[in-house]
Design a protein around this motif. Structure first.
Motif, PDB file in Angstrom:
ATOM      1  N   VAL A 165       0.838  -1.194   0.000  1.00 44.20           N
ATOM      2  CA  VAL A 165       0.000   0.000   0.000  1.00 44.20           C
ATOM      3  C   VAL A 165       0.878   1.251   0.000  1.00 44.20           C
ATOM      4  O   VAL A 165       0.601   2.236  -0.695  1.00 44.20           O
ATOM      5  N   PHE A 166       1.977   1.237   0.797  1.00 47.55           N
ATOM      6  CA  PHE A 166       2.942   2.333   0.773  1.00 47.55           C
ATOM      7  C   PHE A 166       3.506   2.511  -0.631  1.00 47.55           C
ATOM      8  O   PHE A 166       3.632   3.624  -1.143  1.00 47.55           O
ATOM      9  N   PHE A 167       3.897   1.384  -1.236  1.00 45.93           N
ATOM     10  CA  PHE A 167       4.488   1.432  -2.574  1.00 45.93           C
ATOM     11  C   PHE A 167       3.521   2.045  -3.578  1.00 45.93           C
ATOM     12  O   PHE A 167       3.917   2.877  -4.413  1.00 45.93           O
ATOM     13  N   ALA A 168       2.260   1.631  -3.522  1.00 49.49           N
ATOM     14  CA  ALA A 168       1.269   2.146  -4.460  1.00 49.49           C
ATOM     15  C   ALA A 168       1.112   3.658  -4.327  1.00 49.49           C
ATOM     16  O   ALA A 168       1.045   4.384  -5.334  1.00 49.49           O
ATOM     17  N   GLN A 169       1.085   4.147  -3.088  1.00 54.42           N
ATOM     18  CA  GLN A 169       0.918   5.586  -2.880  1.00 54.42           C
ATOM     19  C   GLN A 169       2.132   6.363  -3.387  1.00 54.42           C
ATOM     20  O   GLN A 169       1.992   7.358  -4.105  1.00 54.42           O
ATOM     21  N   GLN A 170       3.339   5.909  -3.031  1.00 48.02           N
ATOM     22  CA  GLN A 170       4.536   6.638  -3.412  1.00 48.02           C
ATOM     23  C   GLN A 170       4.790   6.576  -4.915  1.00 48.02           C
ATOM     24  O   GLN A 170       5.218   7.559  -5.528  1.00 48.02           O
ATOM     25  N   PHE A 171       4.533   5.431  -5.527  1.00 53.22           N
ATOM     26  CA  PHE A 171       4.753   5.295  -6.961  1.00 53.22           C
ATOM     27  C   PHE A 171       3.823   6.218  -7.744  1.00 53.22           C
ATOM     28  O   PHE A 171       4.247   6.914  -8.675  1.00 53.22           O
ATOM     29  N   CYS A 172       2.558   6.238  -7.366  1.00 53.37           N
ATOM     30  CA  CYS A 172       1.610   7.113  -8.060  1.00 53.37           C
ATOM     31  C   CYS A 172       1.840   8.585  -7.719  1.00 53.37           C
ATOM     32  O   CYS A 172       1.482   9.461  -8.516  1.00 53.37           O
ATOM     33  N   LEU A 173       2.439   8.857  -6.556  1.00 53.17           N
ATOM     34  CA  LEU A 173       2.821  10.241  -6.245  1.00 53.17           C
ATOM     35  C   LEU A 173       3.855  10.743  -7.241  1.00 53.17           C
ATOM     36  O   LEU A 173       3.787  11.895  -7.710  1.00 53.17           O
ATOM     37  N   LEU A 174       4.828   9.886  -7.587  1.00 53.33           N
ATOM     38  CA  LEU A 174       5.826  10.263  -8.588  1.00 53.33           C
ATOM     39  C   LEU A 174       5.168  10.493  -9.950  1.00 53.33           C
ATOM     40  O   LEU A 174       5.507  11.444 -10.664  1.00 53.33           O
ATOM     41  N   ILE A 175       4.235   9.621 -10.312  1.00 54.96           N
ATOM     42  CA  ILE A 175       3.537   9.795 -11.589  1.00 54.96           C
ATOM     43  C   ILE A 175       2.730  11.094 -11.587  1.00 54.96           C
ATOM     44  O   ILE A 175       2.754  11.860 -12.558  1.00 54.96           O
ATOM     45  N   GLY A 176       2.031  11.347 -10.471  1.00 55.22           N
ATOM     46  CA  GLY A 176       1.256  12.578 -10.385  1.00 55.22           C
ATOM     47  C   GLY A 176       2.115  13.824 -10.467  1.00 55.22           C
ATOM     48  O   GLY A 176       1.729  14.825 -11.090  1.00 55.22           O
ATOM     49  N   ALA A 225      -4.919  -0.734  -1.822  1.00 53.09           N
ATOM     50  CA  ALA A 225      -3.779  -0.247  -2.596  1.00 53.09           C
ATOM     51  C   ALA A 225      -4.235   0.624  -3.757  1.00 53.09           C
ATOM     52  O   ALA A 225      -3.602   1.648  -4.066  1.00 53.09           O
ATOM     53  N   ILE A 226      -5.335   0.254  -4.406  1.00 50.99           N
ATOM     54  CA  ILE A 226      -5.859   1.081  -5.503  1.00 50.99           C
ATOM     55  C   ILE A 226      -6.317   2.434  -4.977  1.00 50.99           C
ATOM     56  O   ILE A 226      -6.053   3.487  -5.594  1.00 50.99           O
ATOM     57  N   ALA A 227      -6.981   2.440  -3.828  1.00 48.57           N
ATOM     58  CA  ALA A 227      -7.423   3.707  -3.244  1.00 48.57           C
ATOM     59  C   ALA A 227      -6.236   4.600  -2.911  1.00 48.57           C
ATOM     60  O   ALA A 227      -6.255   5.812  -3.180  1.00 48.57           O
ATOM     61  N   MET A 228      -5.190   4.016  -2.335  1.00 43.96           N
ATOM     62  CA  MET A 228      -4.015   4.810  -1.991  1.00 43.96           C
ATOM     63  C   MET A 228      -3.255   5.255  -3.240  1.00 43.96           C
ATOM     64  O   MET A 228      -2.614   6.308  -3.244  1.00 43.96           O
ATOM     65  N   ALA A 229      -3.309   4.455  -4.307  1.00 40.91           N
ATOM     66  CA  ALA A 229      -2.689   4.877  -5.560  1.00 40.91           C
ATOM     67  C   ALA A 229      -3.388   6.111  -6.124  1.00 40.91           C
ATOM     68  O   ALA A 229      -2.728   7.045  -6.610  1.00 40.91           O
ATOM     69  N   VAL A 230      -4.709   6.129  -6.054  1.00 45.47           N
ATOM     70  CA  VAL A 230      -5.461   7.303  -6.520  1.00 45.47           C
ATOM     71  C   VAL A 230      -5.113   8.525  -5.674  1.00 45.47           C
ATOM     72  O   VAL A 230      -4.920   9.633  -6.203  1.00 45.47           O
ATOM     73  N   SER A 231      -5.013   8.332  -4.345  1.00 44.49           N
ATOM     74  CA  SER A 231      -4.623   9.454  -3.493  1.00 44.49           C
ATOM     75  C   SER A 231      -3.208   9.916  -3.807  1.00 44.49           C
ATOM     76  O   SER A 231      -2.902  11.116  -3.737  1.00 44.49           O
ATOM     77  N   GLY A 232      -2.312   8.981  -4.167  1.00 40.57           N
ATOM     78  CA  GLY A 232      -0.954   9.365  -4.545  1.00 40.57           C
ATOM     79  C   GLY A 232      -0.930  10.225  -5.792  1.00 40.57           C
ATOM     80  O   GLY A 232      -0.157  11.194  -5.877  1.00 40.57           O
ATOM     81  N   LEU A 233      -1.751   9.895  -6.777  1.00 41.08           N
ATOM     82  CA  LEU A 233      -1.851  10.738  -7.976  1.00 41.08           C
ATOM     83  C   LEU A 233      -2.309  12.149  -7.621  1.00 41.08           C
ATOM     84  O   LEU A 233      -1.759  13.146  -8.119  1.00 41.08           O
ATOM     85  N   ALA A 234      -3.323  12.242  -6.748  1.00 40.85           N
ATOM     86  CA  ALA A 234      -3.818  13.556  -6.323  1.00 40.85           C
ATOM     87  C   ALA A 234      -2.729  14.336  -5.592  1.00 40.85           C
ATOM     88  O   ALA A 234      -2.571  15.550  -5.804  1.00 40.85           O
ATOM     89  N   MET A 235      -1.984  13.658  -4.730  1.00 39.47           N
ATOM     90  CA  MET A 235      -0.908  14.322  -3.997  1.00 39.47           C
ATOM     91  C   MET A 235       0.184  14.818  -4.938  1.00 39.47           C
ATOM     92  O   MET A 235       0.744  15.912  -4.745  1.00 39.47           O
ATOM     93  N   GLY A 236       0.508  14.026  -5.957  1.00 36.54           N
ATOM     94  CA  GLY A 236       1.528  14.457  -6.909  1.00 36.54           C
ATOM     95  C   GLY A 236       1.116  15.690  -7.686  1.00 36.54           C
ATOM     96  O   GLY A 236       1.927  16.595  -7.921  1.00 36.54           O
ATOM     97  N   GLY A 285      13.589   6.264  -3.399  1.00 37.93           N
ATOM     98  CA  GLY A 285      14.082   5.678  -2.158  1.00 37.93           C
ATOM     99  C   GLY A 285      12.995   5.525  -1.122  1.00 37.93           C
ATOM    100  O   GLY A 285      12.895   4.488  -0.447  1.00 37.93           O
ATOM    101  N   GLU A 286      12.166   6.538  -0.991  1.00 41.82           N
ATOM    102  CA  GLU A 286      11.067   6.472  -0.023  1.00 41.82           C
ATOM    103  C   GLU A 286      10.079   5.371  -0.391  1.00 41.82           C
ATOM    104  O   GLU A 286       9.522   4.700   0.485  1.00 41.82           O
ATOM    105  N   MET A 287       9.902   5.158  -1.686  1.00 40.85           N
ATOM    106  CA  MET A 287       8.971   4.141  -2.147  1.00 40.85           C
ATOM    107  C   MET A 287       9.537   2.729  -1.948  1.00 40.85           C
ATOM    108  O   MET A 287       8.864   1.840  -1.414  1.00 40.85           O
ATOM    109  N   VAL A 288      10.791   2.520  -2.336  1.00 40.10           N
ATOM    110  CA  VAL A 288      11.376   1.180  -2.306  1.00 40.10           C
ATOM    111  C   VAL A 288      11.671   0.738  -0.882  1.00 40.10           C
ATOM    112  O   VAL A 288      11.411  -0.414  -0.499  1.00 40.10           O
ATOM    113  N   MET A 289      12.218   1.638  -0.060  1.00 39.83           N
ATOM    114  CA  MET A 289      12.635   1.251   1.285  1.00 39.83           C
ATOM    115  C   MET A 289      11.451   0.864   2.168  1.00 39.83           C
ATOM    116  O   MET A 289      11.584   0.013   3.047  1.00 39.83           O
ATOM    117  N   GLN A 290      10.296   1.466   1.954  1.00 42.23           N
ATOM    118  CA  GLN A 290       9.125   1.085   2.743  1.00 42.23           C
ATOM    119  C   GLN A 290       8.740  -0.366   2.481  1.00 42.23           C
ATOM    120  O   GLN A 290       8.455  -1.121   3.417  1.00 42.23           O
TER     121      GLN A 290
END
Length: 524
Positions: A56-67, A109-120, A438-443
């Motif tokens: 779930v951490f990975f999904a949020q951080q990865f989509c944050l980078l995309i956003g 994880a999908i919900a957190m990915a959507v939030s990551g896009l919004a955050m980005g 790094g923040e995404m992978v290390m989590q």
């Protein structure tokens, strides 16, 4: 006064825009910090293992980078920028509201990915809009903007803490004995139940506590709801809503026209400065530069090593914020769940305070000295946490110290690379991307290790990552010296080439003068 009258006048003139952009960054911080304290409750809610929930951490951080990468598309006009901020802030409130309904780790994880896009998108648009408004005077307003990330990250765990579950919640996936004993110790005032009891008997014989953490998510959804309303009100004030009649020109329309007229003289430098100030330059445009072939190896190694240092240090930030609560409630620390919930707030409060303290320190000390001090301080702090791993008081002290030491490594590294290189846009892009990766992978990595090796591996991983980061920084210092020697040698060669050319030009001029004199002396 702390700020001169000109800065205050600019702020008063653009206060509505500025406060709105600051508020959306509060949403950013609110959304980035709640996962750590609630990870065990969400693990129980989704009936998953710790290794699964870390994705779930990975999904949020990865989509944050995309956003963050695609967010620049919406910066072209004020309408698209504010519309993107409105939708993104509204999405965050909606995600908070539906998280309690996610009973599957994939759905979460999908919900957190959507939030990551919004955050980005929020990250990119808010930075660029403030730079567009204040331009050369944007530094102080950007500092305040990033302060609101820490403020939101501080508030989020405080809201969650009263609703955290104090007892086991009946999660029996994976290795049930390890999960029950290691991550959800039984009632603090009762003896630990035999782990050899069959799961069917355990589920009927032990009354599990019903989690109430869903109330925390609904509260955060309500707290965040005024943010999209504030963005919508700004759109109304600027008459950008289609149902409102168009009136007088907006303030930023005039600024945009002025900027367009300046671009005729300044060229693409304005856009480049916006990207550098916001920290969202394009790596692909850097790689397409033909001048890279003429640069030495030290130039590329400075980018790589600087990025790897931030990969490690920002990885520690993400892993510590995400799993310090899990470590605290597990043996041998075994803190009460509500007490452990304050650790994430303390960590983010220390990061926020450290960012403020680094501003005056940067005027007195060079970035390289601050980097050495912060990296060494982080290593010593984690080492002390390893030594006093059963001391709950030092866990709170060490968490505060970790936040202070790690808070200013990122801006100091940016300043250091800018001092070394005359290619700031590419360096900034590499460092920002490396930190996010790094923040995404290390989590994910640290969460998987904790699941298999136990809670003590949490601090051991932090120690290893910090030491690797310090070794990479020593390599960065060595390549800095090599690059400085290269620049010195290049300047000497250019000076040696210029001297014969100067002498030759002088000889030609002397010959021309002699010819003119001879022509003048010759008889008509």
């Amino acid at each position: 006064m702390f700020l001169d009258e000109r800065i205050l006048t600019l702020f008063k003139r653009n206060a509505h825009h500025t406060l709105t952009y600051w508020s959306v960054f509060f949403s950013f911080g609110l959304c980035i910090a709640f996962l750590g304290p609630t990870i065990l409750d969400l693990q129980c809610q989704t009936n998953s293992t710790l290794r699964q929930i870390t994705w779930v951490f990975f999904a949020q951080q990865f989509c944050l980078l995309i956003g963050s990468s695609v967010g620049g598309i919406f910066k072209r006009t004020l309408l698209t920028a504010l519309a993107a901020l409105f939708v993104s802030a509204l999405i965050i409130s909606v995600i908070f509201a539906i998280i309690p309904l996610c009973n599957n780790v994939l759905v979460l994880a999908i919900a957190m990915a959507v939030s990551g896009l919004a955050m980005g998108v929020i990250d990119t648009i808010a930075n660029i809009q403030l730079v567009t408004i204040y331009q050369k005077d944007s530094a102080v307003f950007l500092q305040a903007l990033h302060f609101f990330i820490g403020f939101g990250a501080l508030v989020s765990p405080l809201i969650v803490d009263p609703f955290l579950s104090e007892t086991g919640c009946g999660n029996h996936t994976g290795n049930e004995t390890e999960v029950i004993h290691h991550f959800r110790s039984m009632l603090r005032n009762s003896p630990i139940i035999e782990h050899s009891i069959p799961l069917s008997n355990l589920s009927h014989g032990v009354e599990k506590e019903e989690s109430s953490v869903h109330y925390a998510f609904w509260i955060m959804a309500l707290i965040n709801l005024p943010v999209p309303i504030a963005v919508l009100y700004l759109m109304y004030r600027e008459q950008l809503i289609p149902c409102c009649p168009s009136g007088t020109p907006r303030l930023l329309d005039k600024d945009e026209l002025a900027m367009e007229s300046q671009q005729g003289a300044e060229g693409p430098a304005v856009e480049q400065n916006e990207h550098e100030a916001g920290g969202h330059g394009s790596i692909f445009s850097c790689c397409q530069n033909d001048n890279l072939r003429e640069l030495p190896l030290s130039f590329f190694m400075i980018h790589i090593l600087g990025g790897m240092v931030l990969f490690m240090t920002d990885g520690i930030v993400g892993a510590y914020a995400g799993f310090v609560y899990t470590y605290a409630v597990a043996p041998p620390m075994s803190l009460p769940h509500k007490t452990a919930g304050y650790l994430a707030s303390i960590f983010w409060a220390a990061i926020t305070a450290g960012r403020l303290l680094s501003i005056p320190l940067s005027y007195r000390f060079q970035p390289v000295k601050l980097l050495i001090f912060n990296l060494a301080g982080a290593i010593v702090t984690v080492l002390m946490l390893l030594i006093f791993y059963t001391n709950s008081i030092f866990l709170f002290v060490g968490t505060c110290l970790c936040g202070l030491f790690l808070s200013s490594i990122f801006p100091c590294m940016l300043a250091y690379t800018e001092d070394i290189l005359d290619y700031q846009g590419c360096a900034t892009s590499v460092l920002v991307t490396s930190a996010g990766m790094g923040e995404m992978v290390m989590q994910v990595l640290v969460g998987s290790i904790i699941q298999t090796e136990g809670s003590y591996s949490f601090l051991l991983c932090g120690m290893i990552i910090a030491c690797i980061g310090f070794i990479l920084f020593i390599g960065l210092l060595l390549f800095h010296r090599m690059h400085r020697n290269y620049l010195t040698g290049t300047s000497k060669k250019s000076a040696m080439v210029e001297e014969p050319a100067t002498e030759q030009n002088g000889a030609v001029k002397t010959e021309q003068i002699n010819m003119e004199e001879s022509i003048q002396d010759s008889p008509n």
